[in-house]
Design an enzyme around this catalytic site. Sequence first.
Site, short mmCIF file in Angstrom:
data_model
loop_
_atom_site.label_atom_id
_atom_site.label_comp_id
_atom_site.label_asym_id
_atom_site.label_seq_id
_atom_site.Cartn_x
_atom_site.Cartn_y
_atom_site.Cartn_z
N LYS A 22 -0.54 9.25 -6.96
CA LYS A 22 -1.52 8.18 -6.70
C LYS A 22 -1.01 7.29 -5.57
O LYS A 22 -1.73 6.96 -4.63
CB LYS A 22 -1.71 7.34 -7.96
CG LYS A 22 -2.39 6.00 -7.73
CD LYS A 22 -2.56 5.20 -8.99
CE LYS A 22 -1.40 4.34 -9.35
NZ LYS A 22 -1.33 3.04 -8.65
N ASN A 23 0.28 6.94 -5.63
CA ASN A 23 0.80 5.94 -4.68
C ASN A 23 1.12 6.49 -3.31
O ASN A 23 1.49 5.74 -2.41
CB ASN A 23 2.01 5.22 -5.29
CG ASN A 23 1.58 4.33 -6.45
OD1 ASN A 23 0.38 4.09 -6.64
ND2 ASN A 23 2.53 3.87 -7.23
N CYS A 116 -1.28 -10.05 -10.32
CA CYS A 116 -1.81 -9.25 -11.43
C CYS A 116 -0.83 -9.40 -12.60
O CYS A 116 0.14 -10.14 -12.52
CB CYS A 116 -1.97 -7.79 -11.02
SG CYS A 116 -0.42 -6.98 -10.71
N ARG A 121 1.78 -10.80 -6.40
CA ARG A 121 1.85 -9.66 -5.46
C ARG A 121 1.79 -10.24 -4.03
O ARG A 121 0.77 -10.13 -3.36
CB ARG A 121 0.71 -8.68 -5.71
CG ARG A 121 0.61 -8.16 -7.13
CD ARG A 121 1.79 -7.31 -7.57
NE ARG A 121 1.89 -6.04 -6.90
CZ ARG A 121 1.32 -4.91 -7.33
NH1 ARG A 121 0.56 -4.96 -8.40
NH2 ARG A 121 1.46 -3.78 -6.69
N ASP A 308 8.14 1.60 -12.03
CA ASP A 308 6.94 2.17 -12.64
C ASP A 308 7.24 3.05 -13.85
O ASP A 308 6.32 3.52 -14.51
CB ASP A 308 6.15 2.98 -11.61
CG ASP A 308 5.52 2.08 -10.56
OD1 ASP A 308 5.04 2.60 -9.54
OD2 ASP A 308 5.55 0.85 -10.75
N ARG A 400 -6.58 4.25 -14.36
CA ARG A 400 -6.30 3.94 -12.96
C ARG A 400 -5.26 4.91 -12.38
O ARG A 400 -5.24 5.17 -11.19
CB ARG A 400 -5.75 2.51 -12.83
CG ARG A 400 -6.75 1.45 -13.20
CD ARG A 400 -6.27 0.10 -12.80
NE ARG A 400 -5.78 0.10 -11.43
CZ ARG A 400 -5.29 -0.98 -10.82
NH1 ARG A 400 -5.20 -2.11 -11.47
NH2 ARG A 400 -4.87 -0.92 -9.58
C1 EPZ Z 1 3.97 -0.20 -4.78
O1 EPZ Z 1 3.42 -1.49 -4.85
C2 EPZ Z 1 3.32 0.59 -5.90
N1 EPZ Z 1 1.87 0.61 -5.71
C3 EPZ Z 1 3.64 -0.04 -7.26
O2 EPZ Z 1 3.09 0.81 -8.26
C4 EPZ Z 1 5.17 -0.08 -7.41
O3 EPZ Z 1 5.49 -0.71 -8.64
C5 EPZ Z 1 5.78 -0.85 -6.25
O4 EPZ Z 1 5.39 -0.23 -5.00
C6 EPZ Z 1 7.30 -0.88 -6.31
O5 EPZ Z 1 7.80 0.44 -6.29
C7 EPZ Z 1 1.33 1.42 -4.79
O6 EPZ Z 1 2.02 2.09 -4.06
C8 EPZ Z 1 -0.17 1.44 -4.70
P1 EPZ Z 1 6.24 -3.71 -3.16
P2 EPZ Z 1 3.71 -2.54 -3.64
O7 EPZ Z 1 5.60 -4.34 -1.98
O8 EPZ Z 1 3.92 -1.84 -2.37
C9 EPZ Z 1 7.85 -8.12 -3.50
C10 EPZ Z 1 1.81 1.39 -10.13
O9 EPZ Z 1 1.96 1.13 -11.34
N2 EPZ Z 1 7.14 -8.33 -2.23
O10 EPZ Z 1 7.22 -2.60 -2.94
O11 EPZ Z 1 2.68 -3.59 -3.73
C11 EPZ Z 1 6.92 -7.84 -4.66
O12 EPZ Z 1 6.47 -9.05 -5.25
C12 EPZ Z 1 2.04 0.30 -9.11
O13 EPZ Z 1 1.49 2.51 -9.67
C13 EPZ Z 1 7.33 -9.52 -1.52
O14 EPZ Z 1 8.09 -10.40 -1.94
O15 EPZ Z 1 5.10 -3.16 -4.13
C14 EPZ Z 1 7.80 -7.06 -5.59
O16 EPZ Z 1 8.59 -7.97 -6.32
C15 EPZ Z 1 2.38 -1.03 -9.74
N3 EPZ Z 1 6.65 -9.71 -0.35
C16 EPZ Z 1 8.68 -6.25 -4.66
O17 EPZ Z 1 8.64 -6.93 -3.40
C17 EPZ Z 1 5.81 -8.75 0.15
O18 EPZ Z 1 5.23 -8.96 1.24
C18 EPZ Z 1 8.23 -4.82 -4.44
O19 EPZ Z 1 6.88 -4.86 -4.05
C19 EPZ Z 1 5.64 -7.56 -0.57
C20 EPZ Z 1 6.31 -7.36 -1.75
#
Ligand code: EPZ
Length: 421
Positions: A22-23, A116, A121, A308, A400
């Site tokens: 999915k991701n 969420c 996020r 995840d 989802r």
């Molecule tokens: C991706 O989300 C995945 N979603 C998430 O999977 C997954 O948990 C996550 O990566 C971490 O591996 C998809 O790919 C659609 P991040 P993403 O930006 O990219 C912080 C699922 O269950 N952060 O890597 O949105 C953030 O708050 C979902 O399939 C900032 O601080 O995650 C988090 O603590 C849930 N500033 C950490 O970094 C930013 O600009 C990682 O977030 C962006 C993120």
Amino acid sequence: MDKLVIEGGRRLEGVVEIGGAKNASLPILAATVLSRDASVIRNVPQVADVFTLVRILKFLGAKVRHEKDRVEVDPRGISEPVLPYKLVSTMRGSICFLGPLLARFGRARVSFPGGCIIGPRPIDLHIKGIRALGADVTLDHGYVVAEAERLRGGRVYLGGAFGSTVLGTANVMMAATLAKGKTLIENAACEPEVVDLGNFLKKMGARIEGLGSPSIRVEGVKRLGGAHHSVIPDRIEAGTYMIASTMTSGDVTVKNMRLDLLSAMVDKLGEAGALMTEKNGSVRVRRRRGPLKPVSVTTLPYPGFPTDLQAQMMAFMCVVPGISVITEKIYPERFIHISELNRMGAGIILEGPSAIVSGRKKLSGAPVMASDLRASAALVLAGLVAEGRTEVSRVYHLDRGYENLVGKLRNLGARIKREKE
Ligand code: EPZ
């Protein structure tokens, strides 16, 4: 709304086929808008998040033919790079349109994704990255508004307090493919899904090096063509079934799975007592003789233990006698499943970013509520081993990210069915 009804106590046995990731599918489908030509993406999982993303592509004006796991996108009809709140709010992942729309049209207006249940996020790193490519970015009434005559190559460090950012890296990498000059992304995400996106972009004609490493180099090109691509298997779906097999002392062969995609989880599952053997692209998961052992897990960016799979591992540790500690370093608030697992007789307490799990021999079935995609999967796993009947409500969370979960579990011998709430 639907619920799942599970009668616990059955060993899982048999073969389960893993679908596409999915991701990886979400950013790859968004990347199709970088070109004026059509692209065909295969092995796309039939899950709600993908249907949402296809709806967004159609809303933007693309022609999309979506049949089973095949999605053909003709982006020629896109004219207005604007994504309204009503579409973005249902799926945070739609922020991955920001980079490609900006790169293709010189402007993009994407609703700011809210927080969420697993925590805030933020997208500060996404914005930092596209600003480094020369874009002018403002926040206007809940929208991210990005503009750039022509993006130019730049250098950006994408490390935040919780490591790198998966979709932030995706956004910057996609935008950089059409920027003038060279881009260096430092502390880039190394997740296999980002690598898969990069490989798709290279098939479109992008010049990218360093995929899978913290330093990704992109040399901009004038335009990208359409491409055909098959998405990598969903390692999180695979990990969920591997944990399920071990928890139920089963014998499950997970098809379309490579152990190197989940080395951290494989390490911990083996330490706990799973016996995993890889053969011709499949992994057979059984339980080693002797008692299961409690383990301590800390979630980290790839190749660390994936956040995840944190909830699913916690469900497993609930039935392993002894003390396990699960520390969440990516989303410190991602513990909504604790209260529901405790309703099933688990013994979990939260100490800051760590959950202390005192494993029990048995859980007891109970009515529980799904909250986010992976927490819901954890409740299903707990229901598989709990005594008696477990009812998991709000199953739309599971829809989802898990294709045909009930059918796949029933094929493995689980007593599970879906009913109207
Ligand atoms: C991706 O989300 C995945 N979603 C998430 O999977 C997954 O948990 C996550 O990566 C971490 O591996 C998809 O790919 C659609 P991040 P993403 O930006 O990219 C912080 C699922 O269950 N952060 O890597 O949105 C953030 O708050 C979902 O399939 C900032 O601080 O995650 C988090 O603590 C849930 N500033 C950490 O970094 C930013 O600009 C990682 O977030 C962006 C993120």
